[in-house]
Design a protein around this motif. Structure first.
Motif, PDB file in Angstrom:
ATOM      1  N   PRO A 117       0.823  -1.223   0.000  1.00 17.17           N
ATOM      2  CA  PRO A 117       0.000   0.000   0.000  1.00 17.17           C
ATOM      3  C   PRO A 117       0.856   1.271   0.000  1.00 17.17           C
ATOM      4  O   PRO A 117       1.998   1.262   0.454  1.00 17.17           O
ATOM      5  CB  PRO A 117      -0.781  -0.095   1.319  1.00 17.17           C
ATOM      6  CG  PRO A 117      -0.725  -1.515   1.719  1.00 17.17           C
ATOM      7  CD  PRO A 117       0.493  -2.115   1.098  1.00 17.17           C
ATOM      8  N   GLY A 118       0.276   2.325  -0.575  1.00 19.76           N
ATOM      9  CA  GLY A 118       0.918   3.641  -0.521  1.00 19.76           C
ATOM     10  C   GLY A 118       1.917   3.826  -1.637  1.00 19.76           C
ATOM     11  O   GLY A 118       2.542   4.867  -1.746  1.00 19.76           O
ATOM     12  N   VAL A 119       2.043   2.837  -2.503  1.00 24.14           N
ATOM     13  CA  VAL A 119       3.054   3.017  -3.565  1.00 24.14           C
ATOM     14  C   VAL A 119       2.502   4.025  -4.562  1.00 24.14           C
ATOM     15  O   VAL A 119       1.304   4.054  -4.838  1.00 24.14           O
ATOM     16  CB  VAL A 119       3.338   1.658  -4.242  1.00 24.14           C
ATOM     17  CG1 VAL A 119       2.175   1.260  -5.146  1.00 24.14           C
ATOM     18  CG2 VAL A 119       4.654   1.666  -4.945  1.00 24.14           C
ATOM     19  N   THR A 120       3.349   4.884  -5.031  1.00 22.49           N
ATOM     20  CA  THR A 120       2.864   5.921  -5.963  1.00 22.49           C
ATOM     21  C   THR A 120       3.055   5.421  -7.391  1.00 22.49           C
ATOM     22  O   THR A 120       3.853   4.522  -7.650  1.00 22.49           O
ATOM     23  CB  THR A 120       3.710   7.191  -5.777  1.00 22.49           C
ATOM     24  OG1 THR A 120       5.099   6.755  -5.979  1.00 22.49           O
ATOM     25  CG2 THR A 120       3.555   7.764  -4.392  1.00 22.49           C
ATOM     26  N   ASP A 165      -1.473   2.334   9.332  1.00 21.78           N
ATOM     27  CA  ASP A 165      -1.827   3.453   8.444  1.00 21.78           C
ATOM     28  C   ASP A 165      -2.744   2.930   7.348  1.00 21.78           C
ATOM     29  O   ASP A 165      -2.276   2.296   6.392  1.00 21.78           O
ATOM     30  CB  ASP A 165      -0.530   4.051   7.845  1.00 21.78           C
ATOM     31  CG  ASP A 165      -0.888   5.223   6.936  1.00 21.78           C
ATOM     32  OD1 ASP A 165      -2.119   5.479   6.771  1.00 21.78           O
ATOM     33  OD2 ASP A 165       0.020   5.850   6.385  1.00 21.78           O
ATOM     34  N   ASP A 166      -4.079   3.147   7.500  1.00 17.96           N
ATOM     35  CA  ASP A 166      -5.037   2.659   6.492  1.00 17.96           C
ATOM     36  C   ASP A 166      -5.321   3.702   5.416  1.00 17.96           C
ATOM     37  O   ASP A 166      -6.249   3.542   4.617  1.00 17.96           O
ATOM     38  CB  ASP A 166      -6.379   2.315   7.196  1.00 17.96           C
ATOM     39  CG  ASP A 166      -6.195   1.118   8.148  1.00 17.96           C
ATOM     40  OD1 ASP A 166      -5.112   0.470   8.047  1.00 17.96           O
ATOM     41  OD2 ASP A 166      -7.090   0.825   8.952  1.00 17.96           O
ATOM     42  N   MET A 167      -4.502   4.735   5.390  1.00 16.24           N
ATOM     43  CA  MET A 167      -4.756   5.849   4.473  1.00 16.24           C
ATOM     44  C   MET A 167      -5.010   5.343   3.046  1.00 16.24           C
ATOM     45  O   MET A 167      -6.025   5.641   2.430  1.00 16.24           O
ATOM     46  CB  MET A 167      -3.518   6.775   4.492  1.00 16.24           C
ATOM     47  CG  MET A 167      -3.729   8.065   3.758  1.00 16.24           C
ATOM     48  SD  MET A 167      -4.935   9.120   4.574  1.00 16.24           S
ATOM     49  CE  MET A 167      -3.840  10.022   5.705  1.00 16.24           C
ATOM     50  N   ASP A 168      -4.113   4.477   2.571  1.00 17.97           N
ATOM     51  CA  ASP A 168      -4.233   4.071   1.144  1.00 17.97           C
ATOM     52  C   ASP A 168      -5.417   3.149   0.915  1.00 17.97           C
ATOM     53  O   ASP A 168      -5.872   2.988  -0.209  1.00 17.97           O
ATOM     54  CB  ASP A 168      -2.957   3.314   0.738  1.00 17.97           C
ATOM     55  CG  ASP A 168      -1.749   4.232   0.892  1.00 17.97           C
ATOM     56  OD1 ASP A 168      -1.084   4.131   1.934  1.00 17.97           O
ATOM     57  OD2 ASP A 168      -1.574   5.068   0.015  1.00 17.97           O
ATOM     58  N   GLY A 178      -2.959  10.223  11.452  1.00 12.67           N
ATOM     59  CA  GLY A 178      -1.630  10.293  10.845  1.00 12.67           C
ATOM     60  C   GLY A 178      -0.716  11.229  11.618  1.00 12.67           C
ATOM     61  O   GLY A 178       0.490  11.015  11.722  1.00 12.67           O
ATOM     62  N   THR A 179      -1.341  12.263  12.216  1.00 13.17           N
ATOM     63  CA  THR A 179      -0.470  13.277  12.860  1.00 13.17           C
ATOM     64  C   THR A 179      -0.485  13.156  14.375  1.00 13.17           C
ATOM     65  O   THR A 179       0.131  13.961  15.086  1.00 13.17           O
ATOM     66  CB  THR A 179      -0.986  14.687  12.487  1.00 13.17           C
ATOM     67  OG1 THR A 179      -2.395  14.691  12.850  1.00 13.17           O
ATOM     68  CG2 THR A 179      -0.866  14.939  10.994  1.00 13.17           C
ATOM     69  N   ALA A 180      -1.201  12.211  14.931  1.00 12.00           N
ATOM     70  CA  ALA A 180      -1.316  12.153  16.414  1.00 12.00           C
ATOM     71  C   ALA A 180      -0.023  11.568  16.966  1.00 12.00           C
ATOM     72  O   ALA A 180       0.180  10.355  16.934  1.00 12.00           O
ATOM     73  CB  ALA A 180      -2.503  11.270  16.787  1.00 12.00           C
ATOM     74  N   VAL A 181       0.843  12.416  17.479  1.00 12.13           N
ATOM     75  CA  VAL A 181       2.155  11.955  17.940  1.00 12.13           C
ATOM     76  C   VAL A 181       2.020  11.209  19.263  1.00 12.13           C
ATOM     77  O   VAL A 181       2.537  10.122  19.473  1.00 12.13           O
ATOM     78  CB  VAL A 181       3.113  13.173  18.136  1.00 12.13           C
ATOM     79  CG1 VAL A 181       4.446  12.689  18.688  1.00 12.13           C
ATOM     80  CG2 VAL A 181       3.278  13.912  16.815  1.00 12.13           C
ATOM     81  N   ASP A 182       1.180  11.807  20.147  1.00  6.42           N
ATOM     82  CA  ASP A 182       1.135  11.221  21.486  1.00  6.42           C
ATOM     83  C   ASP A 182       0.184  10.027  21.535  1.00  6.42           C
ATOM     84  O   ASP A 182      -0.954  10.104  21.082  1.00  6.42           O
ATOM     85  CB  ASP A 182       0.638  12.320  22.473  1.00  6.42           C
ATOM     86  CG  ASP A 182       0.241  11.687  23.800  1.00  6.42           C
ATOM     87  OD1 ASP A 182      -0.932  11.823  24.169  1.00  6.42           O
ATOM     88  OD2 ASP A 182       1.105  10.963  24.354  1.00  6.42           O
TER      89      ASP A 182
END
Lengths: 390, 328, 329, 581
Positions: B41-44, D484-487, D516-520
């Motif tokens: 996943p995430g490959v461009t 990371d399920d973004m894609d 994605g941005t939650a550091v803590d």
């Protein structure tokens, strides 16, 4: 100079005919067809008739409910019903006619085929193979009546999964808690039909091309033979896998691909036979009589070249079944959930140490079926090839 | 003779090229693409494009074909995607393993096949003849991978753990893990011990076919006049069968070598997978599944050449054994 | 033509030989009570149409018939120099074959093993029976090839059968047969497959070798011309039985049995070229069911009531007999 | 080293394995056996240096007289280590683990509760504004050819991995970092700083990235890295085990690195560790039970009982980072309505499937968050349970009823609720899932047709945006600890290859960005709980189960600890029980 005693012994007609003429012969055959032949020593055909008769009777008795329902059922049930009736009728009539006309040892007009049949029936193992094959096809056709369960129903996964042999499931259950025996019976249909049809295709193509190449010779022969060389030295497995990868693996695809890649060996055999036959006088005589080429090939060359083709066909069926099992090993066999012996063996192989019956029974089924085809093929080879007959 | 060999080889080149071409287009037409297999996943798109370029997959098929044929003629089979090595090197690693296995299988199969076939012919229609043919056919009718699994269960696992037999065989691999530290003799024994089960799995299936041909061929030869002459000379049965009849009966068997190479190749795929034998069969089937085109092409090309060479060798052997045949 | 009387004691005595074949169609009685003798240095011809059992008789002498179908019946006796061969041990028979009794066959084209050199095949009997080593047997083979009249024997000895002509191959067969100086040579239709000119050479060779080696010859043929030229005495066989015996002179000049007369009539004679040849009507009956009484009755022009009962061999003099009731002793 | 010299290398003399193997009269046992050197030029230069270094290191660090040292351990598994030790191109699970724990070293690794701890980097500084990370490297770590491991190596590895030309398959892990050379700054020989935009779990990628030797691979053009012999023919690492030999599809042999830093545990107990490729699971089990191998990685659930029964073997099972699911193609009419997807989830008895298929070695999955992960909190998510009646009701409500009485529901327009579920051929467990769904969903009027498809063909069917030729597909993802399920589910990426489900859900989009941005981690836990509930509601995937990873271990191998961090986690500490060596 001593004189040899001139006793002339009355030549007995073969022993069999005498016993059948005993008064009870006819009656016995009416009740138990095949028994008179069995007692008379022709155990091969006798056993086949008797077993068919008893088998059908058993089905009628044990599964009468399904048989009655079959008339309304799908084409599957109707085919099974037809087979059942046909088998009963055939064994009864055959035995009755055979006993009545007291077959006299034919010494006049003994055709090649009679000689072959007689030589074949002498070969015990070949006849045993024949009986198994006839039995197999009968069982395959009658599966809707015989199978204890539906092959695809998954019983309770928790309790019935991978259970060993039991009364409920004579051959145990598989990893989806399905009945192995039923899947084996339904699987027989797939494996047997794949073998039969694929060889049917390959033998027809092979015989035709072989005969044409052998008969015409010259350029045509060269072209066909180069094509044969090409197909034979083609890595068949790569072709199979690639084609099956392109289109999903269905039974028809497998059959056609097998059919289209197995024909070269038959073509070579037929070409060899036709080449030798062409030199023989009776072919030149036919040409001299002005027969058209097509007629010579079909009426004269091919029938005489049939002997090795039949042998190759019976062996071919066996090999195709084994090849299908191989494809399933690579995951390219018949699509689940339809059961075929090959897929069952391949699917069960990881449980060999635990649930050993998953692979073993289909494996044995393949071995005994292919063994029977090979025994018959072997028997035919010895019977049809005059040089081998002692 | 050499003129004949040259003619045969020249004649075979179009055949092998023909096969290679068919396979090239067949494999390339097969859906799926090597790069797809390596992605996550995430490959461009940019990365995918780059990978295709690295593999040279961005050019159209026919250009790749011409490049491939050109390179192949100079002996360069290109780079394997999955092995990330020149295909020629990959083949050099795998080819010897398949040759060892196939050679030992052929040797065992032909040896036993000939002996058993002869026994069957000499004792035609005896109890020995039919029982032998049933046993042989029993193995001939068995899918080789199933036979292999059964052999592993019995001669490797049960032999050691259940039956406690003194001798049992390793179920996989070509050599033991401490192979380098063995003495020369020890090495040989180790290699042979690892060869036993895979060879048996292949040879048992082949044996029946060879025995049947041999039986048929022996039966024909035993009926010929010169065998009667040999008997008339007072030669013992053993000499008549094994000297006079056998050599004549062997002639058609030799041509079987050419016939069995294709079988061996497809048979070894299963055996190599089950016995973890790093051979050509496994290499090529996995290459197909991973769309490693250069390896598939090289494998197919190698296989086709092997069949042509095997047939040629069989024909030449025929001339060596049968003085009547002369190739001008 | 050597004189039969000085031949001395009988070398081979066959009495009441019955060799039957058990096939699934029934029992074929190919040889049905055959008796004859071969004396030392004598050439006996067995003549008859094909299928009369003459080849089976010759093969029975050497025990070359495969046992399951063929079986030499009880009461048959084959004595060689007084020793009974029927039932002799296979070891004993092997010691005889090619050594004391050797045989040559009809088909020279296929009687030699195609994959071995001619010299090896000749030397084989010598290595076996005389224990010669390879080199000595090869030299002896070259000598034998010269004796049988093959040109350039040193080259020919290393050639393969397919490189020789039919006639030469028969000469090689003869060389092979004579290699161990046998006392009896059985020749089963040695010239039938050869063309006429070669036939004469081979017969001449056989006669000269017979005299130089002082061996007896049992010649099996259907060709009366060959018999006249080479044989001292003749046995005529029909339907598995001996129908007439006698010296060549007696048979040719005064044939007693109608079948013998029929054979002679079908021979073209030099002094009467224009005459139409008369052939014997009908064919040899099926050995599974021999006709009752005289087996020639259906084809015999003199058939009569007397032929219905089984015919005995009527003695007509020393070594002279015929199996027909019309014959007066 | 450009492509030309590489091909030159190939023509140099090459050991013919065939001749060598069968007839080699190898030097008699006493003399130390030389390691085989592949014919490639690169290896001809590199391996002799390694040979010399190891010999010298052996002298310098004699084996402590502790009985645990010595012996060879053999691990068998079905797959080859694709791309071997080349961390810049490899995405294979086992290969990455060998890079982390066997041959190479990573900057940091995780302790039992998945908290980062120093490894190659002895100290890690994080900038207040979370825009950079500074690693202070150990100074006692040497490559196996004698070179010291320095900041240049770390910088080189980072640049290569983030350079699109390398086409690193897991490039996505680094998309929140400043790409290429601008993103990395060498402070001094043993200190390196990496620049990034603040995002969650930013240390995780450094846990899985093996550092590569810059002095060997520095001048290799990125696009040729994949074909470079370093990966599979002669890797030079700096980890506890030195590469000894590799025969493709057969075995990898490593030997102990005598000079491995004392502080990190010193030289491994084992003299040798061997990884064997055995494609058939029955053979693997047989080799374990007949003690030809010590570890069988990837045991099939049905085989587990055999290992438990055998006196000489133990079964190690731990939750793996892989989950199996059925991805639904929401673009299809039958599957567009989330209620249908939820009904299907209710109609599938996943508990029973885990119990039957995995023999209980696995836990039912409700979302992409593994149960052992810190972001997983059972109590806070409303899971969907097996409830066929409720499922039937939901389908009715969504307008799917069985109008023609053939047992399969249809919608108003008469389209039947019949869906194909594709899976790749050769994967037994995924076939099991498809076949059981077919039988179970038939009870609630949903017709499922399992369809076996060859692997590469299947990928093309589901990955090609224009094609998307599937209804359902049985698949599995291996996740890292940074989830990371973004894609997969974000709507802007709906036309990217891996957006199979075609999900367009604003709540999911919002949460994905925030996560994605939650550091803590504490703050992130809240977001993860909300995300999981929305995911269960949306059902883009029918999450099936997290299978346990089953490993058969021979009882003669001691000190074996394995968990979700990896199978080869404690490879350095494995030792053979002296009694049974």
């Amino acid at each position: 100079m001593s004189r040899g005693p001139e006793t002339v012994v009355e030549q007995p007609v073969s022993g069999y005919a005498a016993s059948a003429r005993r008064p009870g012969g006819r009656g016995l055959s009416a009740v138990l067809p095949g028994l008179p032949q069995l007692l008379g020593g022709r155990w091969g055909t006798g056993a086949m008739a008797l077993l068919t008769w008893l088998g059908m009777g058993l089905i009628l008795a044990a599964r009468s409910d399904r048989v009655l329902a079959a008339t309304a059922g799908g084409w599957d049930q109707r085919v099974a019903l037809a087979t059942l009736l046909l088998a009963l009728l055939a064994s009864w009539i055959w035995s009755w006619r055979e006993v009545a006309e007291a077959d006299r040892l034919k010494t006049v007009g003994v055709s090649q085929w009679d000689l072959a049949v007689r030589a074949f029936s002498k070969n015990r193992t070949a006849v045993a193979g024949m009986i198994v094959i006839v039995g197999l096809y009968l069982v395959a056709l009658l599966t809707p009546f015989i199978a204890p369960h539906d092959p695809n129903t998954q019983y309770d996964l928790l309790t019935n999964r991978l259970v060993g042999m039991s009364a409920e499931h004579p051959l145990g259950t598989d990893q989806f808690a399905r009945d192995v025996l039923s899947r084996l019976l339904y699987g027989a249909r797939i494996s047997l039909s794949i073998g039969f049809v694929a060889v049917g295709i390959s033998v027809t193509i092979g015989t035709l091309l072989g005969a044409i190449a052998g008969f015409f010779g010259g350029f045509i022969d060269g072209a066909i033979m180069r094509f044969v060389d090409m197909v034979i030295s083609f890595p068949r497995l790569i072709l199979l896998i690639t084609i099956i990868a392109i289109f999903e693996p269905s039974i028809f695809l497998i059959i056609t691909v097998l059919g289209l890649t197995l024909w070269p060996s038959t073509a070579r055999i037929v070409r060899g036979e036709v080449l030798s036959l062409r030199e023989r006088e009776f072919v030149q005589a036919a040409e001299a009589l002005g027969y058209p080429k097509k007629r010579i090939i079909l009426r004269h060359l091919i029938p005489n070249a049939l002997a090795p083709v039949i042998v190759a066909a019976t062996l071919g069926i066996g090999n195709t079944i084994v090849l299908e099992a191989g494809l399933s090993f690579l995951g390219l066999g018949v699509q689940p959930p339809t059961p075929s012996w090959g897929t069952m063996v391949a699917a069960g192989r990881n449980n060999l140490l635990g649930a050993w019956w998953l692979s073993t029974f289909p494996g044995l089924a393949i071995v005994f079926t292919v063994l029977s085809f090979n025994l018959v093929g072997d028997g035919l080879r010895d019977a049809l090839d005059p040089r081998l007959r002692s | 003779m050499t003129q004949y060999v040259l003619r045969r080889l020249l004649g075979a080149i179009p055949l092998v090229l023909g096969i290679a071409t068919i396979i090239f287009f067949l494999v390339n037409l097969a859906p799926g693409d090597p790069t797809l297999l390596l992605l996550s996943p995430g490959v461009t798109d940019e990365v995918i494009q780059q990978m295709r370029e690295n593999f040279g997959l961005d050019q159209p098929v026919h250009i790749r074909y011409v490049k491939w044929i050109g390179a192949m003629l100079t002996g360069d089979f290109g780079y394997s995607f999955t092995h990330s090595r020149p295909v020629a090197d990959v083949l050099m690693d795998f080819l010897p393993n398949t040759l060892i296995l196939s050679a030992s299988a052929l040797l065992v199969a032909f040896l036993f096949g000939i002996v058993l076939g002869t026994i069957q012919a000499v004792r035609q229609y005896s109890a020995m003849d039919s029982s032998l043919s049933v046993v042989l056919l029993f193995f001939y009718s068995m899918p080789s991978f199933w036979l292999a699994l059964m052999l592993i269960l019995t001669m490797s696992l049960y032999a050691r753990n259940v039956w406690g037999l003194p001798i049992y065989f390793p179920a996989s691999g070509m050599m033991s893990t401490d192979y380098e530290f063995l003495s020369a003799g020890g090495k040989l024994v180790d290699r042979v011990k690892h060869l036993v089960l895979p060879t048996l799995s292949l040879a048992l299936v082949l044996m029946a076919g060879i025995a049947r041909y041999m039986r048929g061929s022996m039966l024909e030869v035993v009926r010929q006049d010169f065998v009667r002459t040999a008997h008339a000379k007072g030669l013992p049965e053993r000499t008549v069968v094994f000297k006079h009849a056998l050599r004549n009966a062997l002639l058609p068997i030799i041509t079987l070598v050419g016939l069995y190479i294709p079988f061996l190749f497809s048979g070894t795929v299963f055996i190599e997978t089950i016995f973890a034998w790093p051979g050509m069969g496994r290499l090529i089937v996995e290459a197909i599944f991973q769309r490693d085109y250069p390896v598939v092409m090289a494998g197919a090309f190698f296989f086709a050449t092997m069949v042509v060479v095997a047939n040629l060798v069989a024909d030449l052997l025929y001339a060596v054994v049968d003085p009547r045949i002369r190739y001008e | 033509m050597s004189d039969a009387q000085t031949a001395g004691a009988s070398l081979l005595a066959v009495s009441d030989l019955r060799t039957w074949f058990h096939t699934d169609q029934g029992v074929a009685r190919a040889v049905d009570g055959v008796s004859f003798e071969v004396r030392g240095r004598e050439t006996l011809g067995i003549v008859g149409e094909s299928g009369c059992g003459k080849t089976v008789t010759s093969l029975s002498v050497l025990g070359l018939l495969p046992q399951p179908p063929a079986k030499i019946q009880e009461g048959s006796s084959i004595r060689f120099e007084g020793e009974e061969l029927v039932g002799a041990s296979t070891k004993r028979m092997r010691a005889l074959r090619g050594n004391e009794i050797s045989m040559i066959f009809q088909e020279p084209m296929s009687s030699l093993n195609p994959v071995y050199k001619v010299g090896d095949q000749i030397g084989e009997a010598l290595r076996l029976h005389r224990g010669m080593n390879k080199r000595a047997s090869r030299a002896e083979a070259v000598r034998l090839l010269t004796e049988v009249g093959i040109p350039e024997p040193d080259r020919r000895v290393d050639e393969y059968p397919h490189q020789l002509s039919g006639g030469m191959r028969q000469r090689v067969m003869i060389a092979m047969a004579l290699s161990c100086e046998p006392q009896l040579l059985i020749a089963d239709e040695p010239t039938t497959a050869l063309d006429v000119t070669i036939q004469a050479q081979i017969l001449e060779l056989l006669a000269s070798l017979r005299d130089s080696h002082g061996m007896a010859v049992l010649l099996i043929t259907h060709d009366l011309g060959v018999v006249a030229e080479v044989c001292d005495r003749v046995v005529v066989m029909y339907a598995g039985q001996v129908v007439e015996t006698g010296t060549v002179h007696e048979i040719f000049q005064d044939p007693q049995h109608p079948y013998t007369r029929g054979l002679l009539d079908s021979l073209p004679s030099v002094d009467d070229p224009g005459q139409r040849l008369r052939s014997i009507p009908g064919t040899v009956p099926n050995p599974i069911a021999w006709p009752h009484g005289c087996r020639f009755k259906d084809r015999c022009s003199l058939a009569g009531p007397g032929c219905e009962k089984p015919q005995d061999l009527v003695e007509l003099g020393v070594d002279r007999a015929a199996r027909c009731w019309r014959v007066e002793s | 080293m450009d492509m030309k010299t590489l091909t030159e290398g190939r023509r140099m003399g090459r050991q013919l394995l065939f001749v060598g193997a069968l007839t080699a009269m190898a030097a008699c046992g006493s003399e130390p056996v030389q390691r085989p050197i592949p014919g490639v030029a690169f290896c001809q230069e590199v391996l002799p240096a390694v040979e010399a270094y190891v010999a010298q290191a052996r002298q310098a660090n004699p084996v402590p007289d502790d009985p645990r040292y010595g012996g060879t351990a053999v691990l068998g598994s079905i797959g080859e280590l694709a791309d071997g030790m080349n961390a810049a191109v490899s995405s294979d699970y086992s290969a990455t683990q060998h890079q982390q724990f066997v041959n190479l070293m990573t900057l940091i690794d995780y302790d039992e509760n998945l908290e980062p701890r120093p490894y190659l980097a002895e100290r890690v500084e994080i900038a207040e504004d979370n825009t950079s990370v500074t690693f202070h490297l150990r100074q006692d770590v040497f490559w196996h050819d004698g070179e010291q491991t320095t900041a240049d190596d770390v910088a080189f590895t980072y640049e290569v991995v983030t350079n699109p030309l390398t086409a690193f398959p897991n490039a996505a892990y680094w998309d929140r970092y400043v790409q290429g050379s601008e993103g990395v700054e060498i402070i001094d020989d043993f200190t390196v700083r990496i620049h990034m935009e603040p995002h969650a779990e930013f240390l995780d990628p450094f846990r899985s990235l093996g550092i590569l030797p810059e002095h060997l691979l520095g001048d290799v053009p990125p696009q040729e890295l994949k074909q470079h012999p370093f990966g599979t023919q002669c890797p030079v690492g700096n980890g506890p085990f030195v590469f000894y030999s590799h025969s493709a599809q057969d075995r990898w042999v490593f030997e102990a690195n005598p000079a491995f830093p004392e502080a990190l545990g010193g030289r491994p107990f084992l003299d040798r560790y061997i990884y064997r490729v055995i494609p058939e699971q029955t053979t693997l089990l047989t080799e374990l039970l007949t003690q030809n191998i010590d570890v069988y990685s990837g045991v099939a659930p049905d085989q587990a009982q055999r290992i438990l029964d055998d006196a000489n073997t133990e079964l190690v099972d731990f939750p793996s980072r892989q989950y199996v699911f059925v991805g639904w193609n929401a673009r299809r009419l039958q599957l567009a309505d989330p209620r249908v997807r939820r009904a299907i989830a209710m109609g599938t008895d996943r508990e029973r499937i885990v119990e039957a298929i995995l023999q209980g070695y696995g836990t039912v999955a409700h979302s992409s968050v593994p149960p052992f992960h810190w972001a997983f909190d059972e109590g806070r998510i409303e899971t969907i349970e097996y409830d066929p009646e409720e499922a039937a009701a939901l389908l009715e409500e969504a307008g799917w009823t069985d109008r023609d009485g053939d047992g399969v529901r249809e919608n108003a327009e008469g389209v039947s609720l019949s869906i194909s579920v594709k899976y790749n051929q050769g994967n037994q467990q995924r076939q099991d899932v498809a076949e059981i769904m077919q039988s179970q969903l038939a009870d609630i009027g949903v017709e499922v047709q399992p369809q076996v498809v060859e692997w590469a063909t299947l990928l093309q069917d589901i990955n090609t945006p224009e094609l998307r030729n599937f209804d359902g597909v049985v698949m599995g993802w291996v996740v890292e600890f940074k989830l990371d399920d973004m894609d997969l589910f974000h709507s802007d990426r709906i036309d990217q290859p891996f957006a199979w489900s075609g999900t367009e859900n604003p709540a999911i989009d919002r949460l994905l960005v925030e996560l994605g941005t939650a550091v803590d981690r504490n703050m992130a836990r809240e977001l993860w709980a909300e995300y999981q509930n929305v995911l269960i509601e949306e059902q883009p995937y029918l999450f099936f189960y997290f299978p346990s990873r089953l490993i058969g271990v021979s009882s003669r191998l001691e000190n074996v600890t394995m968990d979700q961090r990896g199978v080869w986690l404690s490879a350095r500490d494995w030792y053979i029980d002296p009694a049974s060596r």
